[in-house]
Write a protein that holds these residues in place. Structure first.
Motif, PDB file in Angstrom:
ATOM      1  N   LEU A  31      -7.210 -30.736  25.453  1.00 41.42           N
ATOM      2  CA  LEU A  31      -8.515 -30.797  26.537  1.00 41.42           C
ATOM      3  C   LEU A  31      -8.595 -31.581  27.336  1.00 41.42           C
ATOM      4  CD1 LEU A  31      -9.404 -32.675  22.543  1.00 41.42           C
ATOM      5  CD2 LEU A  31     -10.450 -30.233  23.621  1.00 41.42           C
ATOM      6  N   ALA A  32      -7.881 -32.812  27.781  1.00 35.46           N
ATOM      7  CA  ALA A  32      -7.248 -32.831  28.972  1.00 35.46           C
ATOM      8  C   ALA A  32      -7.142 -32.033  30.172  1.00 35.46           C
ATOM      9  CB  ALA A  32      -6.429 -33.971  29.512  1.00 35.46           C
ATOM     10  N   LYS A  33      -6.085 -30.953  29.586  1.00 34.46           N
ATOM     11  CA  LYS A  33      -6.123 -29.626  30.957  1.00 34.46           C
ATOM     12  C   LYS A  33      -6.792 -28.914  30.802  1.00 34.46           C
ATOM     13  CE  LYS A  33      -0.560 -29.967  30.691  1.00 34.46           C
ATOM     14  NZ  LYS A  33       0.388 -29.476  30.319  1.00 34.46           N
ATOM     15  N   LYS A  34      -8.524 -29.330  29.900  1.00 35.14           N
ATOM     16  CA  LYS A  34      -9.512 -28.286  29.488  1.00 35.14           C
ATOM     17  C   LYS A  34      -9.293 -26.728  29.733  1.00 35.14           C
ATOM     18  CE  LYS A  34     -11.773 -30.670  32.710  1.00 35.14           C
ATOM     19  NZ  LYS A  34     -13.162 -31.727  32.219  1.00 35.14           N
ATOM     20  N   LEU A  35      -7.837 -26.545  28.818  1.00 36.01           N
ATOM     21  CA  LEU A  35      -7.868 -25.470  28.752  1.00 36.01           C
ATOM     22  C   LEU A  35      -8.644 -24.318  27.522  1.00 36.01           C
ATOM     23  CD1 LEU A  35      -3.929 -25.952  27.162  1.00 36.01           C
ATOM     24  CD2 LEU A  35      -5.075 -24.928  29.813  1.00 36.01           C
ATOM     25  N   VAL A  36      -9.439 -25.343  27.176  1.00 36.23           N
ATOM     26  CA  VAL A  36     -10.257 -24.591  26.091  1.00 36.23           C
ATOM     27  C   VAL A  36     -12.146 -25.648  26.574  1.00 36.23           C
ATOM     28  CG1 VAL A  36     -11.552 -24.740  23.411  1.00 36.23           C
ATOM     29  CG2 VAL A  36      -9.032 -24.078  24.100  1.00 36.23           C
ATOM     30  N   GLU A  37     -12.574 -24.465  27.011  1.00 38.84           N
ATOM     31  CA  GLU A  37     -13.814 -25.346  27.428  1.00 38.84           C
ATOM     32  C   GLU A  37     -14.673 -24.655  26.352  1.00 38.84           C
ATOM     33  OE1 GLU A  37     -14.780 -26.359  29.681  1.00 38.84           O
ATOM     34  OE2 GLU A  37     -12.991 -26.787  30.738  1.00 38.84           O
ATOM     35  N   PRO A  38     -15.996 -25.543  25.466  1.00 39.30           N
ATOM     36  CA  PRO A  38     -16.736 -25.625  24.954  1.00 39.30           C
ATOM     37  C   PRO A  38     -17.567 -24.203  25.321  1.00 39.30           C
ATOM     38  CG  PRO A  38     -16.611 -27.508  24.981  1.00 39.30           C
ATOM     39  CD  PRO A  38     -15.405 -27.086  26.186  1.00 39.30           C
ATOM     40  N   SER A  39     -18.003 -23.611  24.654  1.00 32.80           N
ATOM     41  CA  SER A  39     -19.772 -22.352  24.709  1.00 32.80           C
ATOM     42  C   SER A  39     -20.310 -22.042  24.020  1.00 32.80           C
ATOM     43  CB  SER A  39     -18.900 -21.355  25.371  1.00 32.80           C
ATOM     44  OG  SER A  39     -18.375 -20.489  24.321  1.00 32.80           O
ATOM     45  N   GLU A  40     -21.544 -21.547  23.559  1.00 28.97           N
ATOM     46  CA  GLU A  40     -22.008 -21.446  22.801  1.00 28.97           C
ATOM     47  C   GLU A  40     -21.333 -20.192  21.513  1.00 28.97           C
ATOM     48  OE1 GLU A  40     -24.766 -17.628  22.992  1.00 28.97           O
ATOM     49  OE2 GLU A  40     -24.573 -17.190  25.550  1.00 28.97           O
ATOM     50  N   PHE A  41     -19.941 -19.991  21.535  1.00 30.75           N
ATOM     51  CA  PHE A  41     -19.355 -19.650  20.977  1.00 30.75           C
ATOM     52  C   PHE A  41     -18.414 -19.804  21.032  1.00 30.75           C
ATOM     53  CE2 PHE A  41     -20.226 -16.252  24.354  1.00 30.75           C
ATOM     54  CZ  PHE A  41     -21.892 -15.380  23.392  1.00 30.75           C
ATOM     55  N   ILE A  42     -18.101 -21.173  21.714  1.00 28.42           N
ATOM     56  CA  ILE A  42     -17.020 -22.580  20.941  1.00 28.42           C
ATOM     57  C   ILE A  42     -17.303 -23.848  20.837  1.00 28.42           C
ATOM     58  CG2 ILE A  42     -14.619 -23.041  21.734  1.00 28.42           C
ATOM     59  CD1 ILE A  42     -13.958 -20.521  23.307  1.00 28.42           C
ATOM     60  N   THR A  43     -17.933 -24.696  20.160  1.00 26.89           N
ATOM     61  CA  THR A  43     -18.325 -25.499  19.703  1.00 26.89           C
ATOM     62  C   THR A  43     -17.209 -26.595  18.916  1.00 26.89           C
ATOM     63  OG1 THR A  43     -19.444 -25.306  17.671  1.00 26.89           O
ATOM     64  CG2 THR A  43     -20.938 -24.657  20.083  1.00 26.89           C
ATOM     65  N   PRO A  44     -17.460 -27.135  19.742  1.00 27.36           N
ATOM     66  CA  PRO A  44     -16.499 -28.721  19.168  1.00 27.36           C
ATOM     67  C   PRO A  44     -17.842 -29.320  17.851  1.00 27.36           C
ATOM     68  CG  PRO A  44     -16.932 -29.585  21.464  1.00 27.36           C
ATOM     69  CD  PRO A  44     -17.587 -28.091  20.746  1.00 27.36           C
ATOM     70  N   ILE A  45     -16.244 -29.496  17.236  1.00 25.73           N
ATOM     71  CA  ILE A  45     -17.428 -29.959  15.423  1.00 25.73           C
ATOM     72  C   ILE A  45     -16.625 -31.487  15.552  1.00 25.73           C
ATOM     73  CG2 ILE A  45     -17.950 -28.167  14.408  1.00 25.73           C
ATOM     74  CD1 ILE A  45     -15.296 -28.013  13.078  1.00 25.73           C
ATOM     75  N   ALA A  46     -16.781 -32.014  13.886  1.00 23.50           N
ATOM     76  CA  ALA A  46     -16.342 -33.600  13.415  1.00 23.50           C
ATOM     77  C   ALA A  46     -14.818 -33.562  13.286  1.00 23.50           C
ATOM     78  CB  ALA A  46     -17.714 -33.996  11.719  1.00 23.50           C
ATOM     79  N   ALA A  47     -14.242 -34.538  13.299  1.00 30.65           N
ATOM     80  CA  ALA A  47     -12.572 -34.633  13.360  1.00 30.65           C
ATOM     81  C   ALA A  47     -12.616 -33.958  11.665  1.00 30.65           C
ATOM     82  CB  ALA A  47     -12.542 -35.967  13.683  1.00 30.65           C
ATOM     83  N   MET A  48     -11.492 -34.010  11.406  1.00 26.52           N
ATOM     84  CA  MET A  48     -10.851 -34.160  10.440  1.00 26.52           C
ATOM     85  C   MET A  48      -9.846 -33.963   9.593  1.00 26.52           C
ATOM     86  SD  MET A  48     -12.108 -29.218  10.668  1.00 26.52           S
ATOM     87  CE  MET A  48     -11.162 -28.877   8.686  1.00 26.52           C
ATOM     88  N   ASP A  49     -10.219 -35.096   8.918  1.00 26.34           N
ATOM     89  CA  ASP A  49      -9.058 -36.138   8.306  1.00 26.34           C
ATOM     90  C   ASP A  49      -8.697 -35.517   7.075  1.00 26.34           C
ATOM     91  OD1 ASP A  49      -7.391 -37.622   8.739  1.00 26.34           O
ATOM     92  OD2 ASP A  49      -8.774 -39.762   8.524  1.00 26.34           O
ATOM     93  N   GLY A  50      -7.514 -34.892   6.611  1.00 31.17           N
ATOM     94  CA  GLY A  50      -6.683 -35.047   5.468  1.00 31.17           C
ATOM     95  C   GLY A  50      -7.754 -34.056   4.160  1.00 31.17           C
ATOM     96  N   PRO A  51      -7.058 -33.898   3.403  1.00 33.46           N
ATOM     97  CA  PRO A  51      -6.544 -34.476   2.867  1.00 33.46           C
ATOM     98  C   PRO A  51      -4.444 -34.577   3.635  1.00 33.46           C
ATOM     99  CG  PRO A  51      -6.538 -32.040   1.414  1.00 33.46           C
ATOM    100  CD  PRO A  51      -7.584 -32.158   2.347  1.00 33.46           C
TER     101      PRO A  51
END
Length: 165
Positions: A31-51
């Motif tokens: 993320l810090a290197k900006k290898l992925v940039e959010p767009s209308e096709f790539i959206t960040p979602i809530a953290a997934m933890d577990g099981p």
């Protein structure tokens, strides 16, 4: 108590195991290197933890790749490192192969992604990278002319299909 212990042994996922710190660090670096940039096709979602150790700190929901030019038949949930690699694989390997062998680009990919499970869907097996958003199972590729290359059948298909795969 014996039944409880047997039940825990039978589970394919140790619910008390922690995710290795390097996994979260790899996401942060990506993320810090900006290898992925959010767009209308790539959206960040809530953290997934577990099981258990499964999950991602900052997963992405993906509906298209290659700036929107390649449709995903089913949306994928991926971590930043795997998404960056999927984009590179598509641009550097699959699109050139499709153009070389068929003269048209890839238009659609049918693939699976995040799933907290053992390798090869085997209970008790070591966790699959799918459980960390680091794997994609490609089932088929549809070209711009409508031709579909399946991974299962394409290995024994035409020379061109074999070449793409």
């Amino acid at each position: 108590m014996a039944l409880f212990g047997a039940g825990l042994t039978a589970c394919s996922i140790n619910r008390f195991e922690r995710r290795d710190p390097w996994r979260d660090q790899a996401e942060q670096v990506c993320l810090a290197k900006k290898l992925v940039e959010p767009s209308e096709f790539i959206t960040p979602i809530a953290a997934m933890d577990g099981p258990g150790p499964c999950g991602m700190q900052q997963p992405f929901r993906v509906t298209r790749l290659a700036g929107g030019s390649v449709v995903l038949k089913q949306r994928m949930t991926l971590g930043c490192p795997a998404l960056a690699e999927a984009e590179a694989w598509l641009a550097d390997t699959i699109q050139p192969a499709a153009n070389l062998y068929f003269g048209v680009p890839v238009a659609e990919i049918n693939a699976g992604s995040y799933s907290c499970r053992g390798r090869n869907n085997q209970p008790g097996a070591k966790l699959s990278e799918h459980g960390f958003g680091n794997a994609i199972d490609v089932m088929s590729i549809k070209l711009a002319d409508g031709h579909v290359i399946t991974v299962k059948g394409g290995w024994r298909g035409t020379e061109a299909e074999q070449g793409v795969l």
